[in-house]
Scaffold this motif. Sequence first.
Motif, PDB file in Angstrom:
ATOM      1  N   VAL A 100       7.590  11.269  -4.115  1.00 53.56           N
ATOM      2  CA  VAL A 100       8.459  11.969  -3.149  1.00 53.56           C
ATOM      3  C   VAL A 100       7.974  13.405  -2.978  1.00 53.56           C
ATOM      4  O   VAL A 100       7.878  13.923  -1.861  1.00 53.56           O
ATOM      5  CB  VAL A 100       9.936  11.959  -3.605  1.00 53.56           C
ATOM      6  N   ILE A 154       1.763   3.426  -0.939  1.00 51.27           N
ATOM      7  CA  ILE A 154       3.179   3.029  -1.072  1.00 51.27           C
ATOM      8  C   ILE A 154       3.782   2.787   0.310  1.00 51.27           C
ATOM      9  O   ILE A 154       4.495   1.810   0.525  1.00 51.27           O
ATOM     10  CB  ILE A 154       3.955   4.134  -1.805  1.00 51.27           C
ATOM     11  N   LEU A 155       3.502   3.686   1.254  1.00 48.38           N
ATOM     12  CA  LEU A 155       4.076   3.538   2.602  1.00 48.38           C
ATOM     13  C   LEU A 155       3.586   2.260   3.264  1.00 48.38           C
ATOM     14  O   LEU A 155       4.336   1.581   3.965  1.00 48.38           O
ATOM     15  CB  LEU A 155       3.731   4.760   3.465  1.00 48.38           C
ATOM     16  N   LYS A 156       2.321   1.918   3.016  1.00 43.66           N
ATOM     17  CA  LYS A 156       1.771   0.682   3.586  1.00 43.66           C
ATOM     18  C   LYS A 156       2.538  -0.526   3.074  1.00 43.66           C
ATOM     19  O   LYS A 156       2.740  -1.496   3.787  1.00 43.66           O
ATOM     20  CB  LYS A 156       0.293   0.540   3.160  1.00 43.66           C
ATOM     21  N   LEU A 175       8.132   1.846  -9.960  1.00 46.88           N
ATOM     22  CA  LEU A 175       9.273   2.654  -9.508  1.00 46.88           C
ATOM     23  C   LEU A 175       9.162   4.089 -10.005  1.00 46.88           C
ATOM     24  O   LEU A 175       9.534   5.040  -9.322  1.00 46.88           O
ATOM     25  CB  LEU A 175      10.587   1.996  -9.978  1.00 46.88           C
ATOM     26  N   LEU A 223       6.800   5.754  -7.699  1.00 44.77           N
ATOM     27  CA  LEU A 223       7.460   6.023  -6.404  1.00 44.77           C
ATOM     28  C   LEU A 223       8.252   7.314  -6.471  1.00 44.77           C
ATOM     29  O   LEU A 223       8.187   8.155  -5.580  1.00 44.77           O
ATOM     30  CB  LEU A 223       8.422   4.889  -6.056  1.00 44.77           C
ATOM     31  N   LEU A 231       5.781  -0.403   1.901  1.00 48.93           N
ATOM     32  CA  LEU A 231       7.212  -0.326   2.245  1.00 48.93           C
ATOM     33  C   LEU A 231       7.466  -0.539   3.733  1.00 48.93           C
ATOM     34  O   LEU A 231       8.537  -0.978   4.131  1.00 48.93           O
ATOM     35  CB  LEU A 231       7.768   1.050   1.861  1.00 48.93           C
ATOM     36  N   ILE A 232       6.507  -0.195   4.572  1.00 53.07           N
ATOM     37  CA  ILE A 232       6.781  -0.207   6.012  1.00 53.07           C
ATOM     38  C   ILE A 232       6.103  -1.394   6.673  1.00 53.07           C
ATOM     39  O   ILE A 232       4.882  -1.488   6.699  1.00 53.07           O
ATOM     40  CB  ILE A 232       6.319   1.121   6.647  1.00 53.07           C
ATOM     41  N   ILE A 246      13.357   6.028  -1.377  1.00 52.63           N
ATOM     42  CA  ILE A 246      13.260   5.828  -2.821  1.00 52.63           C
ATOM     43  C   ILE A 246      14.515   6.364  -3.502  1.00 52.63           C
ATOM     44  O   ILE A 246      14.776   7.562  -3.468  1.00 52.63           O
ATOM     45  CB  ILE A 246      11.989   6.521  -3.364  1.00 52.63           C
ATOM     46  N   LEU A 253      11.495  -4.176   3.882  1.00 55.18           N
ATOM     47  CA  LEU A 253      11.778  -2.983   3.082  1.00 55.18           C
ATOM     48  C   LEU A 253      12.728  -3.311   1.945  1.00 55.18           C
ATOM     49  O   LEU A 253      13.539  -2.514   1.540  1.00 55.18           O
ATOM     50  CB  LEU A 253      12.441  -1.915   3.976  1.00 55.18           C
ATOM     51  N   HIS A 254      12.573  -4.513   1.394  1.00 50.06           N
ATOM     52  CA  HIS A 254      13.516  -4.912   0.337  1.00 50.06           C
ATOM     53  C   HIS A 254      12.894  -4.624  -1.025  1.00 50.06           C
ATOM     54  O   HIS A 254      11.819  -5.096  -1.327  1.00 50.06           O
ATOM     55  CB  HIS A 254      13.862  -6.386   0.506  1.00 50.06           C
ATOM     56  N   SER A 255      13.601  -3.853  -1.843  1.00 56.56           N
ATOM     57  CA  SER A 255      12.979  -3.372  -3.093  1.00 56.56           C
ATOM     58  C   SER A 255      12.615  -4.531  -4.021  1.00 56.56           C
ATOM     59  O   SER A 255      11.736  -4.400  -4.843  1.00 56.56           O
ATOM     60  CB  SER A 255      13.911  -2.414  -3.814  1.00 56.56           C
ATOM     61  N   VAL A 262       2.287   6.095   7.881  1.00 57.09           N
ATOM     62  CA  VAL A 262       1.422   5.397   6.911  1.00 57.09           C
ATOM     63  C   VAL A 262       0.068   6.097   6.845  1.00 57.09           C
ATOM     64  O   VAL A 262      -0.478   6.331   5.781  1.00 57.09           O
ATOM     65  CB  VAL A 262       1.238   3.914   7.304  1.00 57.09           C
ATOM     66  N   LEU A 283      10.122   9.359   2.293  1.00 58.40           N
ATOM     67  CA  LEU A 283      10.116   8.855   0.918  1.00 58.40           C
ATOM     68  C   LEU A 283      11.415   9.196   0.200  1.00 58.40           C
ATOM     69  O   LEU A 283      11.931   8.391  -0.579  1.00 58.40           O
ATOM     70  CB  LEU A 283       8.908   9.407   0.150  1.00 58.40           C
ATOM     71  N   ARG A 315       6.134  12.823   5.498  1.00 55.13           N
ATOM     72  CA  ARG A 315       6.188  11.694   4.572  1.00 55.13           C
ATOM     73  C   ARG A 315       7.246  11.946   3.500  1.00 55.13           C
ATOM     74  O   ARG A 315       7.954  11.029   3.080  1.00 55.13           O
ATOM     75  CB  ARG A 315       4.833  11.514   3.865  1.00 55.13           C
ATOM     76  N   ARG A 355       0.500   8.317  -1.545  1.00 52.45           N
ATOM     77  CA  ARG A 355       1.656   8.033  -0.684  1.00 52.45           C
ATOM     78  C   ARG A 355       1.295   6.948   0.331  1.00 52.45           C
ATOM     79  O   ARG A 355       2.111   6.101   0.685  1.00 52.45           O
ATOM     80  CB  ARG A 355       2.059   9.305   0.080  1.00 52.45           C
ATOM     81  N   ARG A 356       0.065   6.980   0.819  1.00 58.93           N
ATOM     82  CA  ARG A 356      -0.336   6.002   1.838  1.00 58.93           C
ATOM     83  C   ARG A 356      -0.217   4.579   1.285  1.00 58.93           C
ATOM     84  O   ARG A 356       0.286   3.678   1.973  1.00 58.93           O
ATOM     85  CB  ARG A 356      -1.789   6.273   2.271  1.00 58.93           C
ATOM     86  N   LEU A 376      16.645   0.569  -1.065  1.00 58.82           N
ATOM     87  CA  LEU A 376      15.469   0.341  -0.242  1.00 58.82           C
ATOM     88  C   LEU A 376      15.752  -0.734   0.796  1.00 58.82           C
ATOM     89  O   LEU A 376      14.857  -1.465   1.197  1.00 58.82           O
ATOM     90  CB  LEU A 376      14.320  -0.131  -1.135  1.00 58.82           C
ATOM     91  N   HIS A 377      17.020  -0.742   1.263  1.00 58.32           N
ATOM     92  CA  HIS A 377      17.315  -1.789   2.241  1.00 58.32           C
ATOM     93  C   HIS A 377      17.196  -1.212   3.635  1.00 58.32           C
ATOM     94  O   HIS A 377      17.848  -0.230   3.965  1.00 58.32           O
ATOM     95  CB  HIS A 377      18.704  -2.352   1.967  1.00 58.32           C
ATOM     96  N   SER A 378      16.342  -1.821   4.478  1.00 59.00           N
ATOM     97  CA  SER A 378      16.021  -1.224   5.788  1.00 59.00           C
ATOM     98  C   SER A 378      17.262  -1.092   6.666  1.00 59.00           C
ATOM     99  O   SER A 378      17.289  -0.268   7.536  1.00 59.00           O
ATOM    100  CB  SER A 378      14.971  -2.047   6.493  1.00 59.00           C
ATOM    101  N   LYS A 407       4.304  -3.585   9.174  1.00 58.24           N
ATOM    102  CA  LYS A 407       3.513  -3.310  10.377  1.00 58.24           C
ATOM    103  C   LYS A 407       4.142  -4.111  11.521  1.00 58.24           C
ATOM    104  O   LYS A 407       4.271  -5.303  11.427  1.00 58.24           O
ATOM    105  CB  LYS A 407       2.060  -3.786  10.187  1.00 58.24           C
ATOM    106  N   ASN A 408       4.517  -3.421  12.595  1.00 61.46           N
ATOM    107  CA  ASN A 408       5.145  -4.153  13.700  1.00 61.46           C
ATOM    108  C   ASN A 408       4.137  -4.983  14.452  1.00 61.46           C
ATOM    109  O   ASN A 408       3.043  -4.550  14.690  1.00 61.46           O
ATOM    110  CB  ASN A 408       5.802  -3.140  14.658  1.00 61.46           C
TER     111      ASN A 408
END
Lengths: 139, 139
Positions: free
Chosen positions: B108, B131-133, B101, B104, B135-136, A136, B1-3, A108, A132, A128, B128-129, A1-3, B138-139
Amino acid sequence: LHSGEFIDINIQDLMIPSERVAHVQVGNTLEHALLVLTKSGYTAIPVLDLEYKLKGLISTPVVLDSILGLERIEFEKLEKNRVEDVMNHSIPRISLTDSLLKGLGLLVDHPFICVENKDGYFEGILTRRAILKLLIPKN
Amino acid sequence: LHSGEFIDINIQDLMIPSERVAHVQVGNTLEHALLVLTKSGYTAIPVLDLEYKLKGLISTPVVLDSILGLERIEFEKLEKNRVEDVMNHSIPRISLTDSLLKGLGLLVDHPFICVENKDGYFEGILTRRAILKLLIPKN
Ligand SMILES: Nc1ncnc2c1ncn2[C@@H]1O[C@@H]2COP(=O)(O)O[C@H]3[C@@H](O)[C@H](n4cnc5c(N)ncnc54)O[C@@H]3COP(=O)(O)O[C@H]2[C@H]1O
Ligand SMILES: Nc1ncnc2c1ncn2[C@@H]1O[C@@H]2COP(=O)(O)O[C@H]3[C@@H](O)[C@H](n4cnc5c(N)ncnc54)O[C@@H]3COP(=O)(O)O[C@H]2[C@H]1O
Protein backbone atom coordinates in the motif's frame (compact mmCIF):
# COMPACT_ATOMS: atom_id res chain seq x y z
CA LEU A 1 -11.57 -7.55 -1.36
CA HIS A 2 -15.05 -7.93 -2.74
CA SER A 3 -15.47 -5.99 -6.00
CA GLY A 4 -19.10 -5.19 -5.20
CA GLU A 5 -17.96 -2.83 -2.45
CA PHE A 6 -16.50 -0.15 -4.65
CA ILE A 7 -18.91 -0.05 -7.58
CA ASP A 8 -20.55 3.06 -6.14
CA ILE A 9 -17.22 4.86 -5.40
CA ASN A 10 -16.31 7.28 -8.18
CA ILE A 11 -12.99 8.58 -9.45
CA GLN A 12 -13.47 12.01 -7.87
CA ASP A 13 -13.68 10.43 -4.36
CA LEU A 14 -10.27 8.76 -4.71
CA MET A 15 -8.20 11.14 -6.83
CA ILE A 16 -5.64 13.69 -5.58
CA PRO A 17 -7.08 17.06 -6.69
CA SER A 18 -4.99 19.17 -9.11
CA GLU A 19 -4.12 21.83 -6.52
CA ARG A 20 -2.18 19.18 -4.56
CA VAL A 21 -0.38 17.71 -7.58
CA ALA A 22 3.20 18.85 -8.32
CA HIS A 23 3.47 19.64 -12.04
CA VAL A 24 5.53 21.62 -14.61
CA GLN A 25 4.73 23.53 -17.81
CA VAL A 26 5.72 22.47 -21.36
CA GLY A 27 7.91 25.56 -21.75
CA ASN A 28 9.92 25.11 -18.54
CA THR A 29 13.64 24.25 -18.77
CA LEU A 30 14.82 20.74 -17.85
CA GLU A 31 16.69 22.34 -14.96
CA HIS A 32 13.40 23.64 -13.53
CA ALA A 33 11.79 20.23 -14.01
CA LEU A 34 14.72 18.52 -12.22
CA LEU A 35 14.38 20.95 -9.29
CA VAL A 36 10.61 20.34 -8.94
CA LEU A 37 11.07 16.54 -9.18
CA THR A 38 13.91 16.57 -6.64
CA LYS A 39 12.25 18.92 -4.15
CA SER A 40 8.84 17.19 -4.33
CA GLY A 41 10.44 13.74 -4.06
CA TYR A 42 8.12 12.38 -6.77
CA THR A 43 9.69 10.29 -9.54
CA ALA A 44 7.19 11.41 -12.23
CA ILE A 45 4.80 14.36 -12.50
CA PRO A 46 2.29 15.71 -15.06
CA VAL A 47 3.18 18.36 -17.68
CA LEU A 48 0.52 20.99 -18.37
CA ASP A 49 0.20 23.87 -20.87
CA LEU A 50 -0.68 27.47 -19.96
CA GLU A 51 -4.39 26.68 -20.23
CA TYR A 52 -3.99 23.94 -17.59
CA LYS A 53 -4.49 21.17 -20.14
CA LEU A 54 -2.56 17.89 -19.88
CA LYS A 55 0.33 17.53 -22.38
CA GLY A 56 2.46 14.69 -21.03
CA LEU A 57 4.52 13.31 -18.13
CA ILE A 58 8.12 13.91 -17.07
CA SER A 59 10.10 11.54 -14.85
CA THR A 60 13.56 11.58 -13.24
CA PRO A 61 14.96 8.72 -15.43
CA VAL A 62 13.81 10.50 -18.62
CA VAL A 63 15.45 13.83 -17.63
CA LEU A 64 18.67 12.08 -16.60
CA ASP A 65 18.77 9.96 -19.77
CA SER A 66 18.47 13.11 -21.92
CA ILE A 67 21.61 14.64 -20.36
CA LEU A 68 23.68 11.44 -20.24
CA GLY A 69 26.43 11.84 -22.84
CA LEU A 70 28.90 9.16 -23.96
CA GLU A 71 31.80 10.50 -21.90
CA ARG A 72 30.11 12.40 -19.08
CA ILE A 73 26.85 13.85 -17.83
CA GLU A 74 26.20 16.92 -20.04
CA PHE A 75 24.74 19.27 -17.45
CA GLU A 76 24.72 22.28 -19.77
CA LYS A 77 21.78 20.63 -21.58
CA LEU A 78 19.63 21.25 -18.48
CA GLU A 79 19.38 24.98 -19.23
CA LYS A 80 19.14 24.66 -23.02
CA ASN A 81 16.47 21.94 -23.33
CA ARG A 82 12.78 22.33 -22.54
CA VAL A 83 10.39 19.89 -20.90
CA GLU A 84 8.42 19.42 -24.12
CA ASP A 85 11.59 18.17 -25.92
CA VAL A 86 11.95 15.11 -23.65
CA MET A 87 8.59 14.48 -21.91
CA ASN A 88 6.53 11.34 -22.54
CA HIS A 89 3.67 12.46 -24.84
CA SER A 90 1.53 9.30 -24.92
CA ILE A 91 0.08 8.94 -21.44
CA PRO A 92 -3.02 7.19 -20.16
CA ARG A 93 -5.81 9.55 -19.11
CA ILE A 94 -9.37 9.15 -17.88
CA SER A 95 -12.24 11.55 -17.48
CA LEU A 96 -14.11 12.32 -14.25
CA THR A 97 -17.16 10.50 -15.54
CA ASP A 98 -15.36 7.25 -16.43
CA SER A 99 -15.92 4.15 -14.27
CA LEU A 100 -13.49 3.37 -11.48
CA LEU A 101 -12.97 -0.05 -13.06
CA LYS A 102 -11.52 1.67 -16.17
CA GLY A 103 -9.06 3.51 -13.90
CA LEU A 104 -8.13 0.24 -12.19
CA GLY A 105 -7.30 -1.40 -15.51
CA LEU A 106 -4.91 1.45 -16.43
CA LEU A 107 -3.18 1.38 -13.01
CA VAL A 108 -1.86 -2.14 -13.63
CA ASP A 109 0.84 -0.69 -15.89
CA HIS A 110 1.09 2.92 -14.62
CA PRO A 111 1.88 4.26 -11.11
CA PHE A 112 -0.72 7.00 -11.59
CA ILE A 113 -3.37 8.08 -14.14
CA CYS A 114 -4.23 11.70 -14.98
CA VAL A 115 -7.88 12.75 -14.70
CA GLU A 116 -9.42 15.37 -17.02
CA ASN A 117 -12.85 16.97 -17.20
CA LYS A 118 -15.00 16.85 -20.37
CA ASP A 119 -13.36 20.04 -21.74
CA GLY A 120 -9.86 18.53 -21.34
CA TYR A 121 -8.78 20.52 -18.23
CA PHE A 122 -6.54 18.75 -15.73
CA GLU A 123 -8.52 17.72 -12.60
CA GLY A 124 -6.06 15.54 -10.64
CA ILE A 125 -4.42 12.08 -10.50
CA LEU A 126 -5.56 8.61 -9.47
CA THR A 127 -2.68 6.70 -7.80
CA ARG A 128 -1.95 3.01 -7.21
CA ARG A 129 -1.73 3.75 -3.48
CA ALA A 130 -5.32 5.05 -3.38
CA ILE A 131 -6.58 1.86 -5.05
CA LEU A 132 -4.47 -0.51 -2.96
CA LYS A 133 -5.66 1.19 0.23
CA LEU A 134 -9.21 0.46 -0.89
CA LEU A 135 -8.60 -3.15 -2.00
CA ILE A 136 -6.41 -4.37 0.84
CA PRO A 137 -8.02 -4.73 4.25
CA LYS A 138 -5.80 -3.26 6.99
CA ASN A 139 -5.13 -6.12 9.36
CA LEU B 1 -11.58 -9.49 -7.02
CA HIS B 2 -12.44 -12.16 -4.49
CA SER B 3 -9.78 -12.52 -1.80
CA GLY B 4 -10.35 -16.29 -1.54
CA GLU B 5 -8.78 -16.74 -4.99
CA PHE B 6 -5.20 -15.93 -4.07
CA ILE B 7 -4.85 -17.45 -0.60
CA ASP B 8 -3.00 -20.41 -2.12
CA ILE B 9 -0.63 -18.26 -4.27
CA ASN B 10 2.71 -17.69 -2.54
CA ILE B 11 5.23 -14.86 -2.73
CA GLN B 12 7.70 -16.88 -4.79
CA ASP B 13 5.10 -17.30 -7.62
CA LEU B 14 4.66 -13.52 -8.00
CA MET B 15 8.07 -12.04 -7.22
CA ILE B 16 10.71 -10.93 -9.77
CA PRO B 17 13.72 -13.19 -9.03
CA SER B 18 16.97 -11.50 -7.94
CA GLU B 19 18.81 -12.26 -11.20
CA ARG B 20 16.34 -9.98 -13.03
CA VAL B 21 16.47 -7.16 -10.50
CA ALA B 22 18.73 -4.16 -11.19
CA HIS B 23 20.74 -3.35 -8.02
CA VAL B 24 23.90 -1.63 -6.75
CA GLN B 25 26.43 -2.34 -3.98
CA VAL B 26 26.88 -0.27 -0.78
CA GLY B 27 30.43 0.71 -1.80
CA ASN B 28 29.55 1.96 -5.32
CA THR B 29 29.90 5.69 -6.07
CA LEU B 30 26.77 7.82 -6.52
CA GLU B 31 27.81 8.28 -10.14
CA HIS B 32 27.61 4.52 -10.70
CA ALA B 33 24.19 4.40 -8.99
CA LEU B 34 22.92 7.25 -11.17
CA LEU B 35 24.07 5.43 -14.32
CA VAL B 36 22.36 2.15 -13.30
CA LEU B 37 19.14 3.99 -12.38
CA THR B 38 19.15 5.98 -15.62
CA LYS B 39 20.03 3.09 -17.92
CA SER B 40 17.56 0.65 -16.30
CA GLY B 41 14.79 3.27 -16.27
CA TYR B 42 13.77 2.27 -12.75
CA THR B 43 13.22 5.05 -10.21
CA ALA B 44 14.35 3.00 -7.19
CA ILE B 45 16.46 -0.18 -6.83
CA PRO B 46 17.79 -2.35 -3.98
CA VAL B 47 21.27 -1.90 -2.45
CA LEU B 48 23.12 -5.12 -1.56
CA ASP B 49 26.41 -5.87 0.20
CA LEU B 50 29.14 -8.16 -1.14
CA GLU B 51 27.46 -11.19 0.44
CA TYR B 52 24.24 -10.44 -1.51
CA LYS B 53 22.41 -9.30 1.63
CA LEU B 54 19.92 -6.44 1.50
CA LYS B 55 21.21 -3.15 2.97
CA GLY B 56 18.80 -0.48 1.67
CA LEU B 57 17.21 1.23 -1.34
CA ILE B 58 18.42 4.02 -3.58
CA SER B 59 16.14 6.18 -5.72
CA THR B 60 16.63 8.94 -8.30
CA PRO B 61 15.14 11.73 -6.10
CA VAL B 62 17.43 10.79 -3.20
CA VAL B 63 20.59 10.83 -5.37
CA LEU B 64 19.59 14.15 -6.96
CA ASP B 65 18.72 15.71 -3.59
CA SER B 66 22.16 14.79 -2.22
CA ILE B 67 23.93 16.73 -5.00
CA LEU B 68 21.60 19.74 -5.05
CA GLY B 69 23.57 22.67 -3.63
CA LEU B 70 22.20 26.14 -2.80
CA GLU B 71 23.58 27.84 -5.92
CA ARG B 72 23.92 24.97 -8.38
CA ILE B 73 23.89 21.20 -8.82
CA GLU B 74 27.20 19.99 -7.29
CA PHE B 75 28.09 17.24 -9.72
CA GLU B 76 31.56 16.66 -8.27
CA LYS B 77 29.83 15.01 -5.28
CA LEU B 78 28.79 12.14 -7.58
CA GLU B 79 32.32 10.73 -7.65
CA LYS B 80 33.17 11.49 -4.03
CA ASN B 81 30.06 10.13 -2.28
CA ARG B 82 29.14 6.47 -1.91
CA VAL B 83 25.71 4.80 -2.11
CA GLU B 84 25.77 3.90 1.60
CA ASP B 85 26.10 7.65 2.50
CA VAL B 86 22.71 8.56 0.99
CA MET B 87 20.65 5.35 0.62
CA ASN B 88 17.42 4.75 2.54
CA HIS B 89 18.35 2.27 5.30
CA SER B 90 14.91 1.50 6.76
CA ILE B 91 13.05 -0.47 4.09
CA PRO B 92 10.20 -2.95 4.28
CA ARG B 93 11.22 -6.54 3.70
CA ILE B 94 9.45 -9.91 3.76
CA SER B 95 10.67 -13.46 3.77
CA LEU B 96 9.82 -16.13 1.20
CA THR B 97 7.73 -17.98 3.77
CA ASP B 98 5.57 -14.98 4.74
CA SER B 99 1.94 -14.84 3.64
CA LEU B 100 1.01 -12.97 0.47
CA LEU B 101 -1.42 -10.93 2.53
CA LYS B 102 1.53 -9.54 4.55
CA GLY B 103 3.17 -8.49 1.25
CA LEU B 104 -0.09 -6.85 0.11
CA GLY B 105 -0.27 -4.75 3.26
CA LEU B 106 3.28 -3.41 2.75
CA LEU B 107 2.62 -2.60 -0.94
CA VAL B 108 0.00 0.00 0.00
CA ASP B 109 2.80 2.43 0.90
CA HIS B 110 5.73 1.07 -1.14
CA PRO B 111 6.04 0.51 -4.93
CA PHE B 112 7.95 -2.73 -4.27
CA ILE B 113 8.99 -4.94 -1.33
CA CYS B 114 12.29 -6.83 -1.10
CA VAL B 115 12.11 -10.58 -0.44
CA GLU B 116 14.79 -12.39 1.61
CA ASN B 117 15.34 -16.02 2.52
CA LYS B 118 15.63 -17.23 6.12
CA ASP B 119 19.42 -16.56 6.13
CA GLY B 120 18.91 -12.94 5.01
CA TYR B 121 20.03 -13.39 1.36
CA PHE B 122 18.25 -11.29 -1.27
CA GLU B 123 15.78 -13.40 -3.29
CA GLY B 124 13.86 -10.84 -5.39
CA ILE B 125 11.15 -8.15 -5.26
CA LEU B 126 7.36 -8.16 -5.06
CA THR B 127 5.92 -5.23 -7.09
CA ARG B 128 2.59 -3.38 -7.05
CA ARG B 129 2.15 -4.29 -10.71
CA ALA B 130 2.27 -8.02 -9.96
CA ILE B 131 -0.45 -7.65 -7.30
CA LEU B 132 -2.67 -5.34 -9.37
CA LYS B 133 -2.48 -7.73 -12.31
CA LEU B 134 -3.80 -10.43 -9.98
CA LEU B 135 -6.53 -8.33 -8.35
CA ILE B 136 -7.91 -6.53 -11.39
CA PRO B 137 -9.74 -8.63 -13.97
CA LYS B 138 -8.65 -7.72 -17.51
CA ASN B 139 -11.83 -6.62 -19.26
N1 LIG C 1 5.55 12.56 -0.01
C1 LIG C 1 5.12 11.28 0.13
N2 LIG C 1 4.40 10.93 1.21
C2 LIG C 1 3.95 9.65 1.36
N3 LIG C 1 4.19 8.65 0.48
C3 LIG C 1 4.90 8.95 -0.60
C4 LIG C 1 5.41 10.25 -0.84
N4 LIG C 1 6.08 10.25 -2.00
C5 LIG C 1 6.00 8.97 -2.47
N5 LIG C 1 5.31 8.19 -1.63
C6 LIG C 1 5.04 6.76 -1.76
O1 LIG C 1 5.90 6.23 -2.77
C7 LIG C 1 5.12 5.80 -3.88
C8 LIG C 1 5.86 6.06 -5.17
O2 LIG C 1 6.10 7.42 -5.33
P1 LIG C 1 6.61 7.95 -6.75
O3 LIG C 1 7.04 9.36 -6.60
O4 LIG C 1 7.63 6.98 -7.30
O5 LIG C 1 5.34 7.85 -7.73
C9 LIG C 1 4.23 8.70 -7.51
C10 LIG C 1 4.33 10.05 -8.24
O6 LIG C 1 4.99 9.87 -9.48
C11 LIG C 1 2.86 10.40 -8.49
N6 LIG C 1 2.33 11.27 -7.42
C12 LIG C 1 1.74 10.89 -6.24
N7 LIG C 1 1.33 11.97 -5.54
C13 LIG C 1 1.66 13.06 -6.31
C14 LIG C 1 1.48 14.50 -6.15
N8 LIG C 1 0.89 15.05 -5.07
N9 LIG C 1 1.95 15.32 -7.11
C15 LIG C 1 2.55 14.80 -8.23
N10 LIG C 1 2.73 13.47 -8.45
C16 LIG C 1 2.30 12.61 -7.49
O7 LIG C 1 2.13 9.18 -8.45
C17 LIG C 1 3.02 8.07 -8.23
C18 LIG C 1 2.32 7.02 -7.41
O8 LIG C 1 1.94 7.54 -6.16
P2 LIG C 1 1.49 6.58 -4.99
O9 LIG C 1 0.93 7.45 -3.90
O10 LIG C 1 0.63 5.48 -5.54
O11 LIG C 1 2.80 5.84 -4.48
C19 LIG C 1 3.81 6.57 -3.77
C20 LIG C 1 3.60 6.57 -2.26
O12 LIG C 1 3.14 5.29 -1.81
N1 LIG D 1 11.07 -1.62 -18.19
C1 LIG D 1 9.74 -1.59 -17.89
N2 LIG D 1 8.87 -2.35 -18.56
C2 LIG D 1 7.53 -2.32 -18.28
N3 LIG D 1 6.97 -1.55 -17.32
C3 LIG D 1 7.80 -0.77 -16.63
C4 LIG D 1 9.21 -0.74 -16.85
N4 LIG D 1 9.75 0.14 -15.99
C5 LIG D 1 8.73 0.62 -15.25
N5 LIG D 1 7.56 0.08 -15.64
C6 LIG D 1 6.24 0.38 -15.11
O1 LIG D 1 6.31 1.57 -14.34
C7 LIG D 1 6.06 1.25 -12.96
C8 LIG D 1 6.91 2.12 -12.09
O2 LIG D 1 8.26 1.88 -12.30
P1 LIG D 1 9.33 2.48 -11.28
O3 LIG D 1 10.69 2.34 -11.86
O4 LIG D 1 8.91 3.86 -10.85
O5 LIG D 1 9.19 1.59 -9.95
C9 LIG D 1 9.59 0.22 -9.98
C10 LIG D 1 11.07 0.00 -9.66
O6 LIG D 1 11.48 0.94 -8.68
C11 LIG D 1 11.06 -1.39 -9.03
N6 LIG D 1 11.36 -2.43 -10.05
C12 LIG D 1 10.49 -3.07 -10.85
N7 LIG D 1 11.12 -4.00 -11.62
C13 LIG D 1 12.44 -3.93 -11.27
C14 LIG D 1 13.64 -4.65 -11.69
N8 LIG D 1 13.63 -5.63 -12.61
N9 LIG D 1 14.83 -4.31 -11.13
C15 LIG D 1 14.87 -3.33 -10.17
N10 LIG D 1 13.79 -2.63 -9.72
C16 LIG D 1 12.60 -2.92 -10.28
O7 LIG D 1 9.74 -1.63 -8.55
C17 LIG D 1 8.91 -0.49 -8.80
C18 LIG D 1 7.52 -0.93 -9.11
O8 LIG D 1 7.47 -1.72 -10.26
P2 LIG D 1 6.10 -2.05 -10.97
O9 LIG D 1 6.37 -3.10 -11.98
O10 LIG D 1 5.05 -2.30 -9.92
O11 LIG D 1 5.64 -0.72 -11.68
C19 LIG D 1 6.35 -0.24 -12.83
C20 LIG D 1 5.80 -0.76 -14.16
O12 LIG D 1 4.38 -0.81 -14.12
